[in-house]
Design an enzyme around this catalytic site. Structure first.
Site, PDB file in Angstrom:
ATOM      1  N   HIS A 309       0.861  -1.140   0.004  1.00  0.00           N
ATOM      2  CA  HIS A 309       0.115   0.080   0.095  1.00  0.00           C
ATOM      3  C   HIS A 309       0.929   1.205   0.005  1.00  0.00           C
ATOM      4  O   HIS A 309       2.082   1.418   0.771  1.00  0.00           O
ATOM      5  CB  HIS A 309      -0.999   0.012   1.067  1.00  0.00           C
ATOM      6  CG  HIS A 309      -2.153   0.953   0.977  1.00  0.00           C
ATOM      7  ND1 HIS A 309      -1.851   2.208   1.346  1.00  0.00           N
ATOM      8  CD2 HIS A 309      -3.240   0.776   0.529  1.00  0.00           C
ATOM      9  CE1 HIS A 309      -3.270   2.948   1.066  1.00  0.00           C
ATOM     10  NE2 HIS A 309      -3.818   1.893   0.546  1.00  0.00           N
ATOM     11  N   ASP A 366      -8.222  -5.078  -1.015  1.00  0.00           N
ATOM     12  CA  ASP A 366      -8.499  -5.637  -2.167  1.00  0.00           C
ATOM     13  C   ASP A 366      -8.378  -7.151  -2.268  1.00  0.00           C
ATOM     14  O   ASP A 366      -8.476  -7.778  -3.005  1.00  0.00           O
ATOM     15  CB  ASP A 366      -7.830  -5.199  -3.358  1.00  0.00           C
ATOM     16  CG  ASP A 366      -8.255  -3.805  -3.584  1.00  0.00           C
ATOM     17  OD1 ASP A 366      -9.552  -3.465  -3.553  1.00  0.00           O
ATOM     18  OD2 ASP A 366      -7.522  -2.832  -4.059  1.00  0.00           O
TER      19      ASP A 366
HETATM   20  N1  CMC Z   1       4.419  -6.867  -5.055  1.00  0.00           N
HETATM   21  C1  CMC Z   1       5.733  -7.018  -5.080  1.00  0.00           C
HETATM   22  N2  CMC Z   1       6.560  -5.930  -5.040  1.00  0.00           N
HETATM   23  C2  CMC Z   1       5.746  -5.029  -4.411  1.00  0.00           C
HETATM   24  C3  CMC Z   1       4.407  -4.751  -4.200  1.00  0.00           C
HETATM   25  C4  CMC Z   1       3.677  -6.070  -4.705  1.00  0.00           C
HETATM   26  N3  CMC Z   1       2.389  -5.900  -4.624  1.00  0.00           N
HETATM   27  N4  CMC Z   1       4.133  -3.475  -3.865  1.00  0.00           N
HETATM   28  C5  CMC Z   1       5.299  -2.617  -3.586  1.00  0.00           C
HETATM   29  N5  CMC Z   1       6.264  -3.623  -4.148  1.00  0.00           N
HETATM   30  C6  CMC Z   1       7.759  -3.370  -3.935  1.00  0.00           C
HETATM   31  C7  CMC Z   1       8.010  -2.172  -4.795  1.00  0.00           C
HETATM   32  O1  CMC Z   1       8.513  -2.683  -6.035  1.00  0.00           O
HETATM   33  C8  CMC Z   1       9.386  -1.678  -4.194  1.00  0.00           C
HETATM   34  O2  CMC Z   1      10.341  -2.270  -4.301  1.00  0.00           O
HETATM   35  P1  CMC Z   1      12.036  -1.784  -4.331  1.00  0.00           P
HETATM   36  O3  CMC Z   1      12.287  -1.104  -2.786  1.00  0.00           O
HETATM   37  O4  CMC Z   1      12.734  -2.920  -4.516  1.00  0.00           O
HETATM   38  O5  CMC Z   1      11.847  -0.752  -5.416  1.00  0.00           O
HETATM   39  C9  CMC Z   1       8.807  -1.765  -2.744  1.00  0.00           C
HETATM   40  O6  CMC Z   1       7.828  -2.671  -2.673  1.00  0.00           O
HETATM   41  C10 CMC Z   1       8.281  -0.470  -1.911  1.00  0.00           C
HETATM   42  O7  CMC Z   1       7.102  -0.212  -2.870  1.00  0.00           O
HETATM   43  P2  CMC Z   1       6.238   1.043  -2.399  1.00  0.00           P
HETATM   44  O8  CMC Z   1       6.836   2.232  -2.523  1.00  0.00           O
HETATM   45  O9  CMC Z   1       5.707   0.552  -0.966  1.00  0.00           O
HETATM   46  O10 CMC Z   1       4.975   0.844  -3.424  1.00  0.00           O
HETATM   47  P3  CMC Z   1       4.140   2.012  -4.003  1.00  0.00           P
HETATM   48  O11 CMC Z   1       3.907   3.027  -3.064  1.00  0.00           O
HETATM   49  O12 CMC Z   1       4.963   2.673  -5.073  1.00  0.00           O
HETATM   50  O13 CMC Z   1       2.947   1.391  -4.538  1.00  0.00           O
HETATM   51  C11 CMC Z   1       1.216   0.009  -4.543  1.00  0.00           C
HETATM   52  C12 CMC Z   1       1.723   1.022  -3.824  1.00  0.00           C
HETATM   53  C13 CMC Z   1      -0.320  -0.338  -3.689  1.00  0.00           C
HETATM   54  C14 CMC Z   1       0.824   0.695  -5.681  1.00  0.00           C
HETATM   55  C15 CMC Z   1       1.820  -1.172  -4.737  1.00  0.00           C
HETATM   56  O14 CMC Z   1       2.145  -1.732  -3.541  1.00  0.00           O
HETATM   57  C16 CMC Z   1       1.140  -2.283  -5.589  1.00  0.00           C
HETATM   58  O15 CMC Z   1       1.302  -2.096  -6.709  1.00  0.00           O
HETATM   59  N6  CMC Z   1       0.266  -3.300  -5.054  1.00  0.00           N
HETATM   60  C17 CMC Z   1      -0.148  -4.310  -5.795  1.00  0.00           C
HETATM   61  C18 CMC Z   1      -1.597  -3.584  -6.355  1.00  0.00           C
HETATM   62  C19 CMC Z   1      -2.766  -3.406  -5.353  1.00  0.00           C
HETATM   63  O16 CMC Z   1      -3.068  -4.271  -4.495  1.00  0.00           O
HETATM   64  N7  CMC Z   1      -3.376  -2.141  -5.101  1.00  0.00           N
HETATM   65  C20 CMC Z   1      -4.395  -1.880  -4.354  1.00  0.00           C
HETATM   66  C21 CMC Z   1      -3.979  -0.755  -3.321  1.00  0.00           C
HETATM   67  S1  CMC Z   1      -5.103  -0.718  -1.789  1.00  0.00           S
HETATM   68  C22 CMC Z   1      -6.814   0.005  -2.778  1.00  0.00           C
HETATM   69  C23 CMC Z   1      -6.433   1.297  -3.163  1.00  0.00           C
HETATM   70  O17 CMC Z   1      -6.245   2.204  -2.271  1.00  0.00           O
HETATM   71  O18 CMC Z   1      -6.762   1.643  -4.519  1.00  0.00           O
END
Ligand code: CMC
Length: 432
Positions: A309, A366
């Protein structure tokens, strides 16, 4: 004395005011920075930028806290229902009996959709994306409620109660209509006497001459699901609503833009992606190992859907509530879903995996919401539209804050230009 921060740039110091929220959240006010120094604050994705002051929702991602208007989400989930929580989110306080009744009545009176609007829906191919249909229908609302959507904050606020009820109630009716249109079924009219969620299920699942009467467990589960989505601070779609609203666009237009933002798989579309992932694991007879391994590659398209998240770094309190509710709902409905077993195993495996542990990646709302929706008979392609019904109160409340802020400005971020510097136009004949 008011606190200030001091920023030193090229030997010159710039005092910047500090703003403190009611929960102790601190911010450095950089609004005067560019005029004073020529510098802007750079924050791609706005992850560390406060775009507004808001009284609606408090979210502490480090400690897994979510409160609407001060009330913890678990108390609302256990004791309130969707319509009451929607009222709270929109108006700021829990309603007394009279206000609750009035609000409910306004929702009931505005549930039906004009026949002409049905024709808009019928212009879509039946296999079109339900989110595309929903945002189009919502963006058409100003045409049918011109008096509620003048694009003049003062006038639109005078009619706010009615506009809010139209938006909330009709978004729900639109979703039921989209479902039936895609299945080639006739539309079912809303029933005034039914509560909000029961009425939705009635419009979704009734058959000609055979009314669908929701079991109390089903209506309760739907209430919980929608309630848990009611608002979530400055997420992508809510910020979009605020951004569009800041141009003095009316409530319906602003919400329609929010629905477009919600459709992406990294936001509201994640509930569909989670179910597709769980289904693939089931079909392949895999235990999830392949998905976990792929998710660790760092590629965005292979992420473990329903995990992680942008704000929560501990756990998503909504996921905890919905994960527990999954068991109860499925047991009460007598549904055995192999995808729930897969989800639980996957969660356990990821929570033990160093990649997920070190990055503080936990299940989000989700991860389990799709399983509940499936148990209620809602098909996967409609999941994100369900999220939109749930999030409508949050959009409405945030639009209202923007519209009522006398000091509000149009949202207009800056950028750091990294493109080609000035060059002169070359006529076509001279180009290589
Ligand atoms: N699977 C694998 N790796 C992940 C994931 C995941 N679901 N989420 C984050 N990471 C990795 C990311 O690549 C990063 O790695 P590194 O440090 O090696 O570059 C690290 O974890 C930190 O990422 P972050 O900064 O926490 O992620 P973000 O803020 O850019 O993205 C997110 C947040 C929700 C878009 C992402 O976690 C994601 O794509 N999750 C899967 C999609 C999902 O379930 N979305 C629903 C969110 S909740 C409902 C809503 O609010 O819409």
């Amino acid at each position: 004395m008011a606190k200030t921060a001091s920023l030193k740039l090229d030997d010159k110091e710039y005092p910047l005011p500090i703003i403190e929220g009611t929960e102790g959240e601190k911010a450095i006010d950089t609004r005067t920075l560019r005029a004073a120094s020529g510098y802007i604050a750079y924050d791609q994705g706005y992850g560390n930028t406060g775009s507004c002051e808001s009284k609606i929702t408090f979210l502490d991602g480090d400690n897994g806290i979510l409160r609407h208007r001060g009330y913890p989400i678990d108390q609302l989930a256990n004791q309130s229902d969707f319509v009451e929580t929607a009222y709270l989110v929109i108006y700021g306080d829990l309603p007394n009996q009279a206000r609750r009744k009035e609000f409910g009545l306004l929702l009931r009176k505005n549930a039906a959709v004009e026949t002409q609007m049905q024709k808009i829906l019928e212009g879509f191919p039946t296999n079109a994306s339900p989110m595309a249909m929903l945002s189009a229908l919502v963006s058409a609302l100003p045409a049918y409620h011109a008096d509620l959507a003048t694009n003049n904050f003062e006038k639109d606020l005078q009619n706010f109660d009615l506009a809010a009820a139209v938006a909330m109630s009709k978004i729900r009716t639109f979703v039921a209509m989209i479902y039936r249109y895609q299945k080639g079924l006739p539309f079912i009219f809303p029933k005034q006497e039914l509560p909000f969620c029961d009425n939705f299920l009635h419009m979704m699942f009734s058959e000609p001459y055979k009314d669908y009467i929701a079991m109390p467990e089903v209506a309760k589960a739907l209430n919980l699901l929608l309630l848990l989505h009611a608002d979530h601070e400055q997420n992508c779609s809510t910020s979009t609503v605020r951004m569009v609203g800041s141009s003095a666009a009316n409530l319906f237009t602003s919400i329609s833009a929010g629905i477009c933002a919600l459709s992406g798989p990294l936001h509201g579309g994640a509930n569909v992606a989670v179910m597709q992932m769980l289904q693939s694991i089931h079909d392949e007879g895999d235990d999830g190992t392949r998905f976990i391994a792929a998710a660790k590659s760092g590629s965005k398209s292979n992420r473990l859907m329903g995990f992680g998240h942008a704000v929560y770094r501990n756990f998503d309190p909504r996921a905890k509530i919905i994960g527990d509710a999954c068991d109860t709902v499925l047991r009460k409905l007598g549904v055995e879903d192999p995808l729930l077993v897969i989800a639980k195993n996957l969660e356990q495996a990821a929570l033990k995996d160093e990649y997920f542990v070190t990055r503080k990646l936990y299940p989000n709302v989700d991860f389990y919401s799709g399983i509940i929706m499936r148990a209620l008979g809602i098909p996967m392609n409609m999941f994100t539209t369900m999220f939109a019904i749930g999030r409508a109160p949050g959009y409405i409340a945030n639009w209202r804050e923007v519209a009522s802020n006398p000091k509000g400005r149009i949202y207009r971020p800056r950028q750091v230009y990294v493109g080609v510097t000035k060059r002169d136009y070359v006529p076509m004949a001279q180009r290589g």
